[in-house]
Scaffold this motif. Structure first.
Motif, PDB file in Angstrom:
ATOM      1  N   GLN A 179      -6.255   4.964  -4.258  1.00 32.48           N
ATOM      2  CA  GLN A 179      -7.540   5.079  -3.542  1.00 32.48           C
ATOM      3  C   GLN A 179      -8.638   4.304  -4.266  1.00 32.48           C
ATOM      4  OE1 GLN A 179      -8.833   9.130  -2.932  1.00 32.48           O
ATOM      5  NE2 GLN A 179     -10.462   8.521  -1.549  1.00 32.48           N
ATOM      6  N   GLY A 201      -8.535   0.672  -3.562  1.00 28.52           N
ATOM      7  CA  GLY A 201      -8.839   0.243  -2.197  1.00 28.52           C
ATOM      8  C   GLY A 201      -7.768   0.519  -1.162  1.00 28.52           C
ATOM      9  N   VAL A 202      -6.717   1.247  -1.532  1.00 23.99           N
ATOM     10  CA  VAL A 202      -5.685   1.587  -0.539  1.00 23.99           C
ATOM     11  C   VAL A 202      -6.239   2.711   0.349  1.00 23.99           C
ATOM     12  CG1 VAL A 202      -3.363   2.522  -0.200  1.00 23.99           C
ATOM     13  CG2 VAL A 202      -3.799   0.959  -2.102  1.00 23.99           C
ATOM     14  N   PRO A 203      -6.215   2.544   1.668  1.00 25.13           N
ATOM     15  CA  PRO A 203      -6.726   3.614   2.542  1.00 25.13           C
ATOM     16  C   PRO A 203      -5.722   4.770   2.580  1.00 25.13           C
ATOM     17  CG  PRO A 203      -5.899   1.783   3.855  1.00 25.13           C
ATOM     18  CD  PRO A 203      -5.694   1.394   2.429  1.00 25.13           C
ATOM     19  N   PRO A 249       0.812  -1.226   0.000  1.00 28.11           N
ATOM     20  CA  PRO A 249       0.000   0.000   0.000  1.00 28.11           C
ATOM     21  C   PRO A 249       0.843   1.273   0.000  1.00 28.11           C
ATOM     22  CG  PRO A 249      -0.222  -1.186   2.084  1.00 28.11           C
ATOM     23  CD  PRO A 249       0.493  -2.091   1.150  1.00 28.11           C
TER      24      PRO A 249
END
Lengths: 276, 283
Positions: free
Chosen positions: B166, B169-171, B154
């Motif tokens: 983003q 799905g990377v916070p 990530p």
């Protein structure tokens, strides 16, 4: 047919300035569409709103029957940003960039699994750049970089891919190859929306067009949508439209229109039309 | 042999070498993120901001690591907040870090009783590390390397293309915060090796050398970490014999290695160019 992505009465903007307002649009599985409009008309903001990257001022975005939460893009959506937004000097190879698209399916280990490498390799093969898999992205040509991004968007097996100006800056041959590839993917069930201001490529390759100018002007098949009136509403300038059986050629001036017409002829006829 | 091992008969020197090597390793690894994300200025500014926190924690009688760490983390978050509020990022760094630094200078000038500590904070005092410092640096090294290992993917994606990360799905907001925390922690624990003024060189130079030598993010981390550790070791070791400040010795040595790497890579590039065939085969 059940819709895949739907926007309802959407208004978005930055600070105090709205970029577009009251946009309504529905995209279906397997649909191949082009979003056309001039620079600054709000195409990129619309795409980002569809992804959940921009907080809407008003309205809703629905994906696969679920309302999208702003700031939380859902799984099942692929995104190809404009190539100018990326640092091409970044130390990663084409394969590593593609592997990033597998993020949701990967474990926490820093190295890639054999399965991930096989899937990434297959995708690179499919988009025709397997031979540059281990090259740094900065060493690739513009067309190859665009394909790496497309492979990254596809490797997570999405239902829809949104591409922001994928044909800008690439030559005619590369543009045609990319559009053919996207058409092939949409025939296999993938929904594709790409933004562009290259009207002739859109008219030739895309079955559905959405004209955009701070809101949706009109949408439909290119043959119906590309009229001097709608193009003036979309681009704010007078355009010449030449219809040739089922083909349309568009330009802002007669000389360019003739040039486009000449380019559209088969090579043998082009030789005989030097006087054009 | 006795001559070469002579410095190690002093316990303080052995501690200095160990702390120096771990700090060099950490700065080298983290430096790859800092340089590839073009964050060198933020790292430089944060090290100055941390001085303000260090002085305040000293005056208030708090633990140096906890107080300065919270201060540095807060400064990093404040820079992020301002950047998102129509303030240019370099201006935000300038505002926050100089204000924090000035606060430290103001407190020092009011109290006027810790000039020696102030000098150590500015230029580093690796020979003055205590056994407790050694433990703290060891624990932080393990923790930060663990975070780099578990969050490699990530963080790499976030570093390369924050927006698409983003979408995939990377916070990214959590990554922003995590990295600010990691950077503040790194700077606090390594401050005593090189000091506020020189610490940025340990973060930036090994990573820049690694960039010259590799096109692969993971390899860059290995090269940069390895170089950071070995340059720190050699620099501190040589400072004993040449009787110069250990911080300056480390910085000068790393600059020398950077210059060497630059010359070597340029030479290699030219040699490769001459090896290319002069004609293009169109077949």
């Amino acid at each position: 047919m059940e819709s895949l992505l739907e926007i309802k009465q959407l208004t978005c903007g930055y600070q105090t300035q709205p970029v577009f307002s009251n946009a309504n649009l529905t995209l279906y599985p397997g649909q191949l569409s082009g979003l056309v409009g001039s620079s600054g008309s709000g195409k990129t903001t619309l795409i980002k709103a569809m992804l959940g990257l921009v907080h809407p001022w008003q309205g809703e975005v629905w994906f696969r029957g679920k309302r999208l939460k702003p700031g939380a893009p859902p799984p099942g959506v692929g995104y190809v940003p404009q190539v100018e937004t990326v640092d091409w000097n970044f130390p990663v190879t084409a394969e590593e960039v593609v592997m990033m698209g597998r993020y949701r399916a990967q474990n926490f280990l820093p190295w890639s699994s054999r399965r991930d490498r096989i899937i990434a390799g297959e995708l690179l093969e499919r988009v025709g750049i397997a031979h540059v898999a281990h090259q740094p992205i900065g060493d690739l040509s513009g067309g190859q970089q665009q394909r790496v991004f497309l492979a990254r968007a596809l490797v997570g097996n999405p239902d829809i891919v949104l591409l922001d100006e994928p044909t800008s800056g690439s030559d005619l041959h590369v543009q045609h190859e990319l559009l053919h590839l996207l058409a092939e993917l949409s025939q296999q069930g993938l929904s594709v929306l790409l933004s562009t201001h290259d009207l002739n490529s859109v008219a030739t390759h895309l079955p559905w067009v959405i004209c955009f100018n701070h809101g949706i002007v009109c949408q439909g098949q290119p043959i119906d949508v590309f009229t001097p009136e709608t193009l003036k509403q979309t681009f704010g300038a007078d355009m010449l439209v030449m219809r040739q059986q089922d083909r349309i050629i568009i330009s802002s001036d007669a000389t360019t229109l003739l040039h486009e017409l000449k380019n559209s002829l088969p090579p043998a006829l082009q030789q005989n039309s030097k006087s054009l | 042999m006795d001559f070469l091992l002579k410095p190690f008969q002093y316990e303080f020197f052995t501690r200095a070498i160990l702390v120096g090597v771990m700090s060099g390793l950490l700065c080298g690894v983290m430096g790859v993120y800092v340089t590839t994300r073009r964050m060198s200025y933020i790292a430089h500014g944060l090290s100055h901001a941390i001085l303000g926190g260090a002085v305040l924690t000293y005056v208030l009688g708090l633990n140096f690591y906890v107080g300065s760490g919270i201060w540095g983390f807060g400064a990093a978050l404040l820079i992020q907040y301002l950047t998102g509020r129509r303030v240019y990022s370099d201006a935000a760094i300038g505002i926050v870090t100089t204000a924090c630094f000035a606060l430290g200078v103001a407190v020092i000038s009011t109290y006027r009783k810790f000039s020696q500590n102030f000098e150590a904070a500015l230029f580093g005092n690796v020979l003055g590390v205590s056994p407790t410092d050694l433990w703290v640096v060891t624990i932080v090294t393990v923790m930060l390397l663990g975070l780099v290992f578990f969050f490699y993917r990530p963080l790499l994606f976030w570093c390369f293309d924050r927006e698409v990360a983003q979408v995939q799905g990377v916070p990214v907001v959590a990554m922003d915060t995590l990295f600010a925390l990691m950077l503040a922690t790194l700077l606090v624990v390594t401050l005593q090796v090189l000091g506020v003024t020189l610490i940025i060189s340990a973060v930036v130079i090994p990573a820049s050398i690694a960039r010259l030598l590799s096109n692969h993010f993971g390899f860059m981390m290995l090269i940069s970490g390895g170089l950071g550790a070995s340059i720190s070791f050699t620099g501190i070791y040589l400072s004993y014999y040449f009787d110069v400040a250990s911080g300056a010795s480390v910085v000068l040595l790393s600059t020398l290695v950077f210059a060497g790497a630059l010359v070597w890579t340029n030479y290699r590039r030219r040699a490769k160019r001459y090896d290319l065939p002069l004609h293009i085969d169109h077949s």
